[in-house]
Motif scaffolding. Structure first.
Motif, PDB file in Angstrom:
ATOM      1  N   GLU A   1     -18.864  23.382  -5.393  1.00 28.17           N
ATOM      2  CA  GLU A   1     -18.393  24.701  -5.797  1.00 28.17           C
ATOM      3  C   GLU A   1     -19.554  25.669  -5.974  1.00 28.17           C
ATOM      4  OE1 GLU A   1     -15.656  24.841  -9.076  1.00 28.17           O
ATOM      5  OE2 GLU A   1     -14.779  22.895  -8.596  1.00 28.17           O
ATOM      6  N   ASN A   2     -19.222  26.955  -5.845  1.00 35.73           N
ATOM      7  CA  ASN A   2     -20.150  28.038  -6.152  1.00 35.73           C
ATOM      8  C   ASN A   2     -19.376  29.099  -6.914  1.00 35.73           C
ATOM      9  OD1 ASN A   2     -21.244  30.944  -4.513  1.00 35.73           O
ATOM     10  ND2 ASN A   2     -22.471  29.911  -6.046  1.00 35.73           N
TER      11      ASN A   2
ATOM     12  N   ASP B   1     -22.626  23.576  -7.295  1.00 34.06           N
ATOM     13  CA  ASP B   1     -22.250  22.472  -8.180  1.00 34.06           C
ATOM     14  C   ASP B   1     -21.806  21.289  -7.336  1.00 34.06           C
ATOM     15  OD1 ASP B   1     -22.634  24.118 -10.445  1.00 34.06           O
ATOM     16  OD2 ASP B   1     -20.613  24.947 -10.196  1.00 34.06           O
ATOM     17  N   TYR B   2     -22.529  20.177  -7.440  1.00 29.29           N
ATOM     18  CA  TYR B   2     -22.133  18.925  -6.806  1.00 29.29           C
ATOM     19  C   TYR B   2     -21.207  18.196  -7.775  1.00 29.29           C
ATOM     20  CZ  TYR B   2     -25.714  19.022  -3.067  1.00 29.29           C
ATOM     21  OH  TYR B   2     -26.479  19.329  -1.956  1.00 29.29           O
ATOM     22  N   ARG B   3     -19.971  17.909  -7.357  1.00 26.96           N
ATOM     23  CA  ARG B   3     -18.994  17.294  -8.260  1.00 26.96           C
ATOM     24  C   ARG B   3     -18.434  16.002  -7.647  1.00 26.96           C
ATOM     25  NH1 ARG B   3     -17.760  21.118 -12.218  1.00 26.96           N
ATOM     26  NH2 ARG B   3     -17.901  23.317 -11.604  1.00 26.96           N
TER      27      ARG B   3
ATOM     28  N   THR C   1     -20.712  16.621 -12.874  1.00 24.64           N
ATOM     29  CA  THR C   1     -21.203  17.843 -12.230  1.00 24.64           C
ATOM     30  C   THR C   1     -22.711  17.937 -12.363  1.00 24.64           C
ATOM     31  OG1 THR C   1     -19.140  19.020 -12.714  1.00 24.64           O
ATOM     32  CG2 THR C   1     -21.075  20.364 -12.187  1.00 24.64           C
ATOM     33  N   THR C   2     -23.383  18.231 -11.272  1.00 31.68           N
ATOM     34  CA  THR C   2     -24.815  18.520 -11.276  1.00 31.68           C
ATOM     35  C   THR C   2     -25.017  19.838 -10.539  1.00 31.68           C
ATOM     36  OG1 THR C   2     -25.281  16.150 -11.172  1.00 31.68           O
ATOM     37  CG2 THR C   2     -27.118  17.659 -10.740  1.00 31.68           C
ATOM     38  N   SER C   3     -25.721  20.786 -11.172  1.00 33.99           N
ATOM     39  CA  SER C   3     -25.871  22.139 -10.626  1.00 33.99           C
ATOM     40  C   SER C   3     -27.306  22.395 -10.175  1.00 33.99           C
ATOM     41  CB  SER C   3     -25.468  23.174 -11.683  1.00 33.99           C
ATOM     42  OG  SER C   3     -24.124  22.989 -12.075  1.00 33.99           O
TER      43      SER C   3
ATOM     44  N   ASN D   1     -25.430  29.043  -8.692  1.00 32.45           N
ATOM     45  CA  ASN D   1     -25.645  27.616  -8.468  1.00 32.45           C
ATOM     46  C   ASN D   1     -24.655  27.039  -7.472  1.00 32.45           C
ATOM     47  OD1 ASN D   1     -27.689  27.524 -10.443  1.00 32.45           O
ATOM     48  ND2 ASN D   1     -26.197  27.125 -12.069  1.00 32.45           N
TER      49      ASN D   1
END
Length: 319
Positions: free
Chosen positions: A299-300, A225-227, A265-267, A223
């Protein structure tokens, strides 16, 4: 001649589509590859207090310079001092900016952290120049440097600008690069600006938008991850993958009172959407008195991704 027309037709359509695509993206990306933020009315920010929306007093911006460029580079700062009006809050203190090059600028893993414990961590590499300000506005320049003074990795040279806040005040500024050292910077379509963590000065101008472009490498799996942290629930978010397909809206963080439990966080599954930039759009939407300093990163698998100021990969579609 007839067969030539049959061959040329599809090629012409393909080329026209490419030109059209370049024009659509070019409006935002041609002038903005080296400018951060890309939007001329937006500002990144430093603040010396975690209670003000950032977990450290540092903001680190990287510059990626092709080794085909040999001209002297002049890195520039707009609105480097703290004036007490938007995009700043309160006044006072000395605001310091470092231009970094040489070994360790990017290759040091310390340089790619989300936050920094001290100035030494934020300034890995060689300090090439330092500038300090109090309440100045307008564009100011570091001393000129040659591309070869950056850290050479592959066919690119890397520099970084480190902004340091002295206290709890908030200071908004912009960065760019120029081939001269006076007036507004020339910018560059070849030199790209990115950061691993963006600290934004959200000025609560209803409808103002930002666009951030996280780069997903070709070996990424799982994924993305938008943080975000400390948005105060005041803005709205939208997201797209590399192909430009819209995603479900990312979660907006609250008031950011307890780091890191307040991180939103949205993945999204990456699948084949690799080797290019995705997109996050932030839309401001609340009229409050002071800038809302907020952190954004991607992040990944626990690795923080580069986030560019503009997209730089295009797909050629045959029709």
């Amino acid at each position: 001649m007839g067969s030539m027309r049959l061959w040329f037709g599809p090629v012409r359509k393909t080329l026209l589509l490419l030109v059209s695509t370049l024009c659509i993206w070019g409006v935002s990306s041609v002038f903005a590859q080296s400018r951060i933020p890309a939007e001329v009315t937006n500002y990144i920010q430093t603040t010396g207090s975690p209670a003000n929306g950032d977990q450290d007093p540092y903001m680190v911006v990287f510059y990626e310079v092709p080794d085909t460029i040999t001209s002297t580079l002049y890195f520039a700062i707009n609105h480097p001092g703290c004036t007490g009006t938007d995009p700043d809050q309160n006044t006072g203190g000395t605001w310091t900016y470092y231009l970094i090059g040489g070994n360790g600028t990017l290759s040091s893993p310390i340089s790619r952290q989300l936050t920094f414990a001290n100035l030494a961590e934020a300034t890995t590499g060689t300090i090439l120049d330092t500038r300090s300000f109090t309440n100045e506005t307008g564009w100011y320049y570091f001393a000129g440097v040659l591309p070869s003074q950056g850290e050479k990795i592959g066919n690119k040279y890397y520099f970084k600008v480190v902004a340091v806040a002295p206290n709890g005040n908030k200071n908004g500024y912009q960065l760019d690069v120029s081939f001269s050292n006076s007036g507004s910077p020339t910018g560059s379509t070849e030199i790209r600006a990115f950061a691993y963590c963006w600290t934004l000065a959200l000025l609560n101008n209803v409808g103002t938008t930002w666009n951030l472009y996280p780069f997903v490498p070709d070996n990424a799996t799982g994924n993305i991850d938008y943080r975000n942290w400390d948005m105060d629930n005041d803005e709205s978010l939208a997201a797209w993958n590399k192909s430009g397909n819209p995603l479900t809206a990312p979660t907006v963080s609250g008031n950011g009172t307890t780091w890191p439990t307040d991180i939103a966080t949205t993945s999204y599954p990456i699948g084949s959407e690799t080797n290019g930039t995705w997109r996050l759009q932030i839309t401001e939407g609340n009229l409050v008195a002071f800038p809302n300093t907020s952190m954004f990163w991607f992040e990944n698998g626990g690795t923080i991704l580069r986030t560019y100021a503009a997209p730089y990969t295009l797909s050629l579609i045959h029709i």
